[in-house]
Scaffold this motif. Structure first.
Motif, PDB file in Angstrom:
ATOM      1  N   GLU A 187     -10.998  -6.343  -6.308  1.00  0.00           N
ATOM      2  CA  GLU A 187     -10.342  -6.598  -5.032  1.00  0.00           C
ATOM      3  C   GLU A 187     -10.668  -8.002  -4.525  1.00  0.00           C
ATOM      4  O   GLU A 187     -11.647  -8.619  -4.955  1.00  0.00           O
ATOM      5  CB  GLU A 187     -10.739  -5.559  -3.983  1.00  0.00           C
ATOM      6  CG  GLU A 187     -12.178  -5.640  -3.562  1.00  0.00           C
ATOM      7  CD  GLU A 187     -12.567  -4.569  -2.539  1.00  0.00           C
ATOM      8  OE1 GLU A 187     -11.743  -3.701  -2.233  1.00  0.00           O
ATOM      9  OE2 GLU A 187     -13.705  -4.625  -2.065  1.00  0.00           O
ATOM     10  N   GLU A 247      -7.168   1.990   1.938  1.00  0.00           N
ATOM     11  CA  GLU A 247      -6.976   0.855   2.835  1.00  0.00           C
ATOM     12  C   GLU A 247      -5.487   0.648   3.110  1.00  0.00           C
ATOM     13  O   GLU A 247      -4.695   0.487   2.194  1.00  0.00           O
ATOM     14  CB  GLU A 247      -7.547  -0.420   2.215  1.00  0.00           C
ATOM     15  CG  GLU A 247      -9.044  -0.546   2.323  1.00  0.00           C
ATOM     16  CD  GLU A 247      -9.512  -0.744   3.737  1.00  0.00           C
ATOM     17  OE1 GLU A 247      -8.914  -1.545   4.484  1.00  0.00           O
ATOM     18  OE2 GLU A 247     -10.485  -0.074   4.109  1.00  0.00           O
ATOM     19  N   PRO A 282       0.827  -1.211   0.000  1.00  0.00           N
ATOM     20  CA  PRO A 282       0.000   0.000   0.000  1.00  0.00           C
ATOM     21  C   PRO A 282       0.856   1.254   0.000  1.00  0.00           C
ATOM     22  O   PRO A 282       1.973   1.263   0.521  1.00  0.00           O
ATOM     23  CB  PRO A 282      -0.796  -0.101   1.303  1.00  0.00           C
ATOM     24  CG  PRO A 282      -0.570  -1.464   1.825  1.00  0.00           C
ATOM     25  CD  PRO A 282       0.636  -2.040   1.169  1.00  0.00           C
ATOM     26  N   GLU A 287      -5.692  -5.670  -4.570  1.00  0.00           N
ATOM     27  CA  GLU A 287      -6.439  -4.802  -5.466  1.00  0.00           C
ATOM     28  C   GLU A 287      -5.739  -4.810  -6.811  1.00  0.00           C
ATOM     29  O   GLU A 287      -4.517  -4.963  -6.883  1.00  0.00           O
ATOM     30  CB  GLU A 287      -6.477  -3.391  -4.896  1.00  0.00           C
ATOM     31  CG  GLU A 287      -7.313  -2.419  -5.706  1.00  0.00           C
ATOM     32  CD  GLU A 287      -7.390  -1.070  -5.036  1.00  0.00           C
ATOM     33  OE1 GLU A 287      -8.259  -0.899  -4.168  1.00  0.00           O
ATOM     34  OE2 GLU A 287      -6.569  -0.204  -5.398  1.00  0.00           O
ATOM     35  N   SER A 310      -5.692  -7.639   1.941  1.00  0.00           N
ATOM     36  CA  SER A 310      -6.470  -7.677   0.708  1.00  0.00           C
ATOM     37  C   SER A 310      -5.588  -7.324  -0.470  1.00  0.00           C
ATOM     38  O   SER A 310      -4.508  -6.759  -0.309  1.00  0.00           O
ATOM     39  CB  SER A 310      -7.667  -6.726   0.784  1.00  0.00           C
ATOM     40  OG  SER A 310      -7.228  -5.391   0.922  1.00  0.00           O
ATOM     41  N   ALA A 314     -10.258 -10.174  -0.634  1.00  0.00           N
ATOM     42  CA  ALA A 314      -9.788 -10.273   0.743  1.00  0.00           C
ATOM     43  C   ALA A 314      -8.865 -11.479   0.847  1.00  0.00           C
ATOM     44  O   ALA A 314      -9.110 -12.518   0.252  1.00  0.00           O
ATOM     45  CB  ALA A 314     -10.974 -10.426   1.702  1.00  0.00           C
ATOM     46  N   THR A 352     -15.351  -3.677  -7.732  1.00  0.00           N
ATOM     47  CA  THR A 352     -15.692  -2.774  -6.628  1.00  0.00           C
ATOM     48  C   THR A 352     -16.690  -1.703  -7.039  1.00  0.00           C
ATOM     49  O   THR A 352     -17.255  -1.031  -6.180  1.00  0.00           O
ATOM     50  CB  THR A 352     -14.433  -2.049  -6.110  1.00  0.00           C
ATOM     51  OG1 THR A 352     -13.940  -1.184  -7.149  1.00  0.00           O
ATOM     52  CG2 THR A 352     -13.368  -3.029  -5.678  1.00  0.00           C
ATOM     53  N   ALA A 410      -4.203  -2.946   1.766  1.00  0.00           N
ATOM     54  CA  ALA A 410      -4.500  -3.433   0.417  1.00  0.00           C
ATOM     55  C   ALA A 410      -3.257  -3.360  -0.457  1.00  0.00           C
ATOM     56  O   ALA A 410      -2.719  -2.292  -0.702  1.00  0.00           O
ATOM     57  CB  ALA A 410      -5.639  -2.621  -0.204  1.00  0.00           C
ATOM     58  N   TRP A 411      -2.796  -4.501  -0.913  1.00  0.00           N
ATOM     59  CA  TRP A 411      -1.660  -4.586  -1.816  1.00  0.00           C
ATOM     60  C   TRP A 411      -2.167  -4.559  -3.254  1.00  0.00           C
ATOM     61  O   TRP A 411      -3.258  -5.050  -3.547  1.00  0.00           O
ATOM     62  CB  TRP A 411      -0.887  -5.873  -1.574  1.00  0.00           C
ATOM     63  CG  TRP A 411      -0.023  -5.821  -0.350  1.00  0.00           C
ATOM     64  CD1 TRP A 411      -0.424  -5.636   0.943  1.00  0.00           C
ATOM     65  CD2 TRP A 411       1.387  -5.956  -0.317  1.00  0.00           C
ATOM     66  NE1 TRP A 411       0.656  -5.644   1.780  1.00  0.00           N
ATOM     67  CE2 TRP A 411       1.789  -5.846   1.025  1.00  0.00           C
ATOM     68  CE3 TRP A 411       2.361  -6.167  -1.286  1.00  0.00           C
ATOM     69  CZ2 TRP A 411       3.118  -5.934   1.416  1.00  0.00           C
ATOM     70  CZ3 TRP A 411       3.679  -6.263  -0.901  1.00  0.00           C
ATOM     71  CH2 TRP A 411       4.047  -6.139   0.449  1.00  0.00           C
ATOM     72  N   TYR A 412      -1.344  -4.035  -4.160  1.00  0.00           N
ATOM     73  CA  TYR A 412      -1.691  -3.993  -5.577  1.00  0.00           C
ATOM     74  C   TYR A 412      -1.019  -5.162  -6.290  1.00  0.00           C
ATOM     75  O   TYR A 412       0.158  -5.444  -6.055  1.00  0.00           O
ATOM     76  CB  TYR A 412      -1.249  -2.669  -6.211  1.00  0.00           C
ATOM     77  CG  TYR A 412      -1.646  -2.571  -7.656  1.00  0.00           C
ATOM     78  CD1 TYR A 412      -2.931  -2.187  -8.012  1.00  0.00           C
ATOM     79  CD2 TYR A 412      -0.745  -2.891  -8.665  1.00  0.00           C
ATOM     80  CE1 TYR A 412      -3.309  -2.115  -9.347  1.00  0.00           C
ATOM     81  CE2 TYR A 412      -1.116  -2.824 -10.004  1.00  0.00           C
ATOM     82  CZ  TYR A 412      -2.401  -2.441 -10.326  1.00  0.00           C
ATOM     83  OH  TYR A 412      -2.781  -2.392 -11.646  1.00  0.00           O
ATOM     84  N   GLY A 451      -0.388  -8.130   4.399  1.00  0.00           N
ATOM     85  CA  GLY A 451      -1.495  -7.753   3.527  1.00  0.00           C
ATOM     86  C   GLY A 451      -2.784  -8.458   3.909  1.00  0.00           C
ATOM     87  O   GLY A 451      -2.778  -9.645   4.214  1.00  0.00           O
ATOM     88  N   TYR A 457     -11.670 -12.552  -6.971  1.00  0.00           N
ATOM     89  CA  TYR A 457     -11.674 -11.090  -7.076  1.00  0.00           C
ATOM     90  C   TYR A 457     -13.086 -10.632  -7.434  1.00  0.00           C
ATOM     91  O   TYR A 457     -13.822 -11.335  -8.114  1.00  0.00           O
ATOM     92  CB  TYR A 457     -10.659 -10.620  -8.121  1.00  0.00           C
ATOM     93  CG  TYR A 457      -9.246 -10.752  -7.624  1.00  0.00           C
ATOM     94  CD1 TYR A 457      -8.571  -9.666  -7.088  1.00  0.00           C
ATOM     95  CD2 TYR A 457      -8.591 -11.988  -7.641  1.00  0.00           C
ATOM     96  CE1 TYR A 457      -7.282  -9.807  -6.583  1.00  0.00           C
ATOM     97  CE2 TYR A 457      -7.312 -12.126  -7.144  1.00  0.00           C
ATOM     98  CZ  TYR A 457      -6.666 -11.033  -6.617  1.00  0.00           C
ATOM     99  OH  TYR A 457      -5.395 -11.175  -6.112  1.00  0.00           O
TER     100      TYR A 457
END
Length: 178
Positions: free
Chosen positions: A175, A85, A80, A126, A124, A177, A148, A88-90, A122, A145
């Motif tokens: 996204e 959030e 992040p 994204e 979640s 979880a 959103t 939340a990792w990308y 992490g 996934y």
């Protein structure tokens, strides 16, 4: 198979891999081609190097058959940035050589990115996907996934991301979880 973070000396080969999976003639042999949407390159070694430097804690995970082999798959995973959030990792640039697609390697790479993020706290994941890539969106949905409802604009005018073949592109945010 061996999954490990990319080394600097591998970035040029990884750029070739990514471009071959998404753009150009070889991409048409796989199902991830976006050549009908975008021309030009998807990335280059300098961009990968700059992105890794600009995003501390990010990794470009690679998959190869054995130590010393050329990677045939990769995935970008990024912690992040402090916005939104906090956990939340990308995940992005899930790439498998077109010559090795449809054998579960993409799923393996996505799971590796999720495990990498989970091991670092992490909660979640994204990602963004071009909105008209229905088959790809469905593939991610089958892996847990969900859309959103958020969208992001496509970077028209910035050829580092390709040359759009149409004027209605934007990204949808998905996204999951952990």
């Amino acid at each position: 198979m061996l999954i490990a973070p990319a080394q600097d000396h591998e970035l040029a080969a990884l750029a070739v891999l990514v471009n071959s999976a998404y753009r150009g003639e070889l991409a048409t042999k796989g199902w991830t081609s976006e050549s009908y949407l975008l021309g030009g390159q998807r990335t280059d070694a300098a961009s990968l190097r700059a992105d890794l430097a600009a995003n501390p804690g990010s990794a470009l995970l690679t998959l190869r058959d054995a130590e010393g082999d050329t990677p045939h798959a990769c995935v970008w995973v990024q912690p992040p940035n402090g916005e939104g959030e906090a956990d939340a990792w990308y995940v992005g640039m899930v790439t498998v050589s077109p010559l090795r697609q449809a054998g579960g390697i993409g799923r393996t790479m996505l799971e590796a990115a999720e495990a990498y993020a989970r091991a670092r706290g992490g909660k979640s994941m994204e990602m963004t996907v071009i909105s008209v890539r229905d088959t790809l969106i469905a593939w991610y949905e089958r892996r847990g996934y969900r859309l959103t409802g958020q969208t992001e604009p496509f970077p028209y005018g910035d050829e580092r991301f390709g040359v759009p073949q149409r004027d209605d592109l934007h990204f949808v945010v998905m996204e999951k979880a952990l």
